[in-house]
Design a protein around this motif. Structure first.
Motif, PDB file in Angstrom:
ATOM      1  N   SER A  41       0.817  -1.220   0.000  1.00  0.00           N
ATOM      2  CA  SER A  41       0.000   0.000   0.000  1.00  0.00           C
ATOM      3  C   SER A  41       0.848   1.267   0.000  1.00  0.00           C
ATOM      4  O   SER A  41       0.360   2.331  -0.356  1.00  0.00           O
ATOM      5  CB  SER A  41      -0.969   0.000   1.175  1.00  0.00           C
ATOM      6  N   PHE A  42       2.115   1.156   0.371  1.00  0.00           N
ATOM      7  CA  PHE A  42       3.078   2.259   0.264  1.00  0.00           C
ATOM      8  C   PHE A  42       4.465   1.646   0.186  1.00  0.00           C
ATOM      9  O   PHE A  42       4.632   0.433   0.359  1.00  0.00           O
ATOM     10  CB  PHE A  42       2.934   3.276   1.399  1.00  0.00           C
ATOM     11  N   SER A  62       7.249   1.183   1.880  1.00  0.00           N
ATOM     12  CA  SER A  62       7.856   0.256   2.850  1.00  0.00           C
ATOM     13  C   SER A  62       6.866  -0.765   3.415  1.00  0.00           C
ATOM     14  O   SER A  62       7.188  -1.460   4.371  1.00  0.00           O
ATOM     15  CB  SER A  62       8.509   1.049   3.988  1.00  0.00           C
ATOM     16  N   ALA A  63       5.702  -0.883   2.825  1.00  0.00           N
ATOM     17  CA  ALA A  63       4.710  -1.860   3.284  1.00  0.00           C
ATOM     18  C   ALA A  63       4.996  -3.213   2.636  1.00  0.00           C
ATOM     19  O   ALA A  63       4.375  -3.601   1.650  1.00  0.00           O
ATOM     20  CB  ALA A  63       3.296  -1.384   2.958  1.00  0.00           C
ATOM     21  N   LEU A  64       5.963  -3.923   3.212  1.00  0.00           N
ATOM     22  CA  LEU A  64       6.407  -5.186   2.627  1.00  0.00           C
ATOM     23  C   LEU A  64       5.505  -6.359   2.973  1.00  0.00           C
ATOM     24  O   LEU A  64       5.571  -7.402   2.332  1.00  0.00           O
ATOM     25  CB  LEU A  64       7.844  -5.480   3.073  1.00  0.00           C
ATOM     26  N   LYS A  65       4.683  -6.172   4.014  1.00  0.00           N
ATOM     27  CA  LYS A  65       3.730  -7.222   4.380  1.00  0.00           C
ATOM     28  C   LYS A  65       2.497  -6.571   4.999  1.00  0.00           C
ATOM     29  O   LYS A  65       2.521  -5.401   5.379  1.00  0.00           O
ATOM     30  CB  LYS A  65       4.352  -8.222   5.351  1.00  0.00           C
ATOM     31  N   GLN A  66       1.443  -7.344   5.091  1.00  0.00           N
ATOM     32  CA  GLN A  66       0.212  -6.843   5.701  1.00  0.00           C
ATOM     33  C   GLN A  66       0.455  -6.621   7.197  1.00  0.00           C
ATOM     34  O   GLN A  66       1.149  -7.399   7.845  1.00  0.00           O
ATOM     35  CB  GLN A  66      -0.904  -7.864   5.513  1.00  0.00           C
ATOM     36  N   ARG A  67      -0.107  -5.561   7.729  1.00  0.00           N
ATOM     37  CA  ARG A  67      -0.002  -5.300   9.168  1.00  0.00           C
ATOM     38  C   ARG A  67      -1.403  -5.081   9.735  1.00  0.00           C
ATOM     39  O   ARG A  67      -2.175  -4.279   9.221  1.00  0.00           O
ATOM     40  CB  ARG A  67       0.874  -4.090   9.432  1.00  0.00           C
ATOM     41  N   ILE A  68      -1.712  -5.820  10.784  1.00  0.00           N
ATOM     42  CA  ILE A  68      -2.987  -5.690  11.486  1.00  0.00           C
ATOM     43  C   ILE A  68      -2.881  -4.485  12.418  1.00  0.00           C
ATOM     44  O   ILE A  68      -1.918  -4.361  13.173  1.00  0.00           O
ATOM     45  CB  ILE A  68      -3.288  -6.967  12.309  1.00  0.00           C
ATOM     46  N   GLY A  69      -3.866  -3.613  12.379  1.00  0.00           N
ATOM     47  CA  GLY A  69      -3.850  -2.410  13.203  1.00  0.00           C
ATOM     48  C   GLY A  69      -4.343  -2.656  14.616  1.00  0.00           C
ATOM     49  O   GLY A  69      -4.830  -3.734  14.964  1.00  0.00           O
ATOM     50  N   LYS A  70      -4.208  -1.633  15.445  1.00  0.00           N
ATOM     51  CA  LYS A  70      -4.575  -1.741  16.862  1.00  0.00           C
ATOM     52  C   LYS A  70      -6.066  -2.008  17.051  1.00  0.00           C
ATOM     53  O   LYS A  70      -6.452  -2.772  17.943  1.00  0.00           O
ATOM     54  CB  LYS A  70      -4.178  -0.471  17.624  1.00  0.00           C
ATOM     55  N   PHE A  71      -6.913  -1.398  16.243  1.00  0.00           N
ATOM     56  CA  PHE A  71      -8.354  -1.654  16.381  1.00  0.00           C
ATOM     57  C   PHE A  71      -8.669  -3.116  16.112  1.00  0.00           C
ATOM     58  O   PHE A  71      -9.437  -3.735  16.838  1.00  0.00           O
ATOM     59  CB  PHE A  71      -9.171  -0.750  15.449  1.00  0.00           C
ATOM     60  N   GLU A  72      -8.067  -3.656  15.086  1.00  0.00           N
ATOM     61  CA  GLU A  72      -8.313  -5.060  14.742  1.00  0.00           C
ATOM     62  C   GLU A  72      -7.742  -5.986  15.815  1.00  0.00           C
ATOM     63  O   GLU A  72      -8.365  -6.986  16.189  1.00  0.00           O
ATOM     64  CB  GLU A  72      -7.680  -5.358  13.387  1.00  0.00           C
ATOM     65  N   GLN A  73      -6.569  -5.658  16.332  1.00  0.00           N
ATOM     66  CA  GLN A  73      -5.961  -6.461  17.390  1.00  0.00           C
ATOM     67  C   GLN A  73      -6.819  -6.467  18.653  1.00  0.00           C
ATOM     68  O   GLN A  73      -6.875  -7.454  19.372  1.00  0.00           O
ATOM     69  CB  GLN A  73      -4.568  -5.927  17.748  1.00  0.00           C
ATOM     70  N   ALA A  74      -7.489  -5.337  18.914  1.00  0.00           N
ATOM     71  CA  ALA A  74      -8.287  -5.210  20.129  1.00  0.00           C
ATOM     72  C   ALA A  74      -9.720  -5.717  19.946  1.00  0.00           C
ATOM     73  O   ALA A  74     -10.524  -5.627  20.876  1.00  0.00           O
ATOM     74  CB  ALA A  74      -8.313  -3.741  20.579  1.00  0.00           C
ATOM     75  N   ASN A  75     -10.045  -6.240  18.780  1.00  0.00           N
ATOM     76  CA  ASN A  75     -11.401  -6.698  18.510  1.00  0.00           C
ATOM     77  C   ASN A  75     -11.907  -7.600  19.642  1.00  0.00           C
ATOM     78  O   ASN A  75     -11.241  -8.547  20.037  1.00  0.00           O
ATOM     79  CB  ASN A  75     -11.459  -7.440  17.175  1.00  0.00           C
ATOM     80  N   GLY A  76     -13.072  -7.258  20.161  1.00  0.00           N
ATOM     81  CA  GLY A  76     -13.659  -8.020  21.265  1.00  0.00           C
ATOM     82  C   GLY A  76     -13.124  -7.599  22.630  1.00  0.00           C
ATOM     83  O   GLY A  76     -13.494  -8.175  23.644  1.00  0.00           O
ATOM     84  N   GLY A  77     -12.267  -6.602  22.649  1.00  0.00           N
ATOM     85  CA  GLY A  77     -11.660  -6.166  23.908  1.00  0.00           C
ATOM     86  C   GLY A  77     -11.612  -4.651  24.035  1.00  0.00           C
ATOM     87  O   GLY A  77     -12.478  -3.948  23.531  1.00  0.00           O
TER      88      GLY A  77
END
Length: 181
Positions: A8-9, A11-26
């Motif tokens: 997507s830019f 230096s975006a060499l791999k997909q990165r999960i964001g903080k909102f997604e990491q906190a899903n359900g919490g």
């Protein structure tokens, strides 16, 4: 905060999960939310209202269920008046407001905090716990703590490094109080 897709830019060499997604359900803690840009505020608002985020470079919505706890040292209503904070986001976040007084408003907490910081810092440095004179505590209680507890912790660390076996009021005067010149 919202992650990104691979490519997507530059230096975006791999997909990165964001903080909102990491906190899903919490719970997600957003520190210094008053410093967030208006565009980021809009994305946070969307995540909270619609329960959806989109990764940078992504085209699909990702459902998220996140409880947000936000902190700031700013007066958000003043920021709303100055048009640097969104009123709708303020209302979304202000379900329960807890005002924590500044260290200057609760200097009776300073002896307990100093004792905790001395114990923690001395342990981190692998040295015996230093003592602190009562006069040194009184001098710390009279100081104006613009940086609140973070400043106090840094000052205690400085005193541990620069003082002898015991932290004295002379140490506070020498290493903490601004020089008058």
């Amino acid at each position: 905060m919202f992650g990104h897709e691979k490519g997507s830019f530059t230096s975006a060499l791999k997909q990165r999960i964001g903080k909102f997604e990491q906190a899903n359900g919490g719970t997600l803690f957003l520190d210094e939310i008053g410093d967030m840009s208006l565009s980021a505020q809009a994305k946070v608002l969307r995540a909270l209202q619609e329960g959806k985020i989109t990764r940078v470079g992504g085209d699909k919505d990702i459902n998220v269920d996140v409880r947000v706890i936000a902190a700031t040292n700013k007066d958000l209503l003043r920021e709303v008046e100055e048009k640097t904070f969104r009123l709708d986001l303020y209302h979304r976040l202000s379900v329960i407001i807890i005002h924590v007084p500044s260290l200057n408003e609760r200097n009776d907490d300073i002896p307990v905090l100093v004792d905790k910081f001395i114990a923690d810092i001395c342990t981190d440095y692998g040295i015996g716990k230093k003592s602190i004179d009562e006069d040194a505590i009184l001098a710390l209680q009279q100081h104006q703590w613009g940086g609140n507890i973070r400043e106090l912790r840094n000052v205690v660390e400085r005193l541990i490094i620069l003082s002898g076996k015991a932290i004295t009021s002379l140490d506070v005067e020498t290493y903490v109080l601004p020089k008058k010149g």
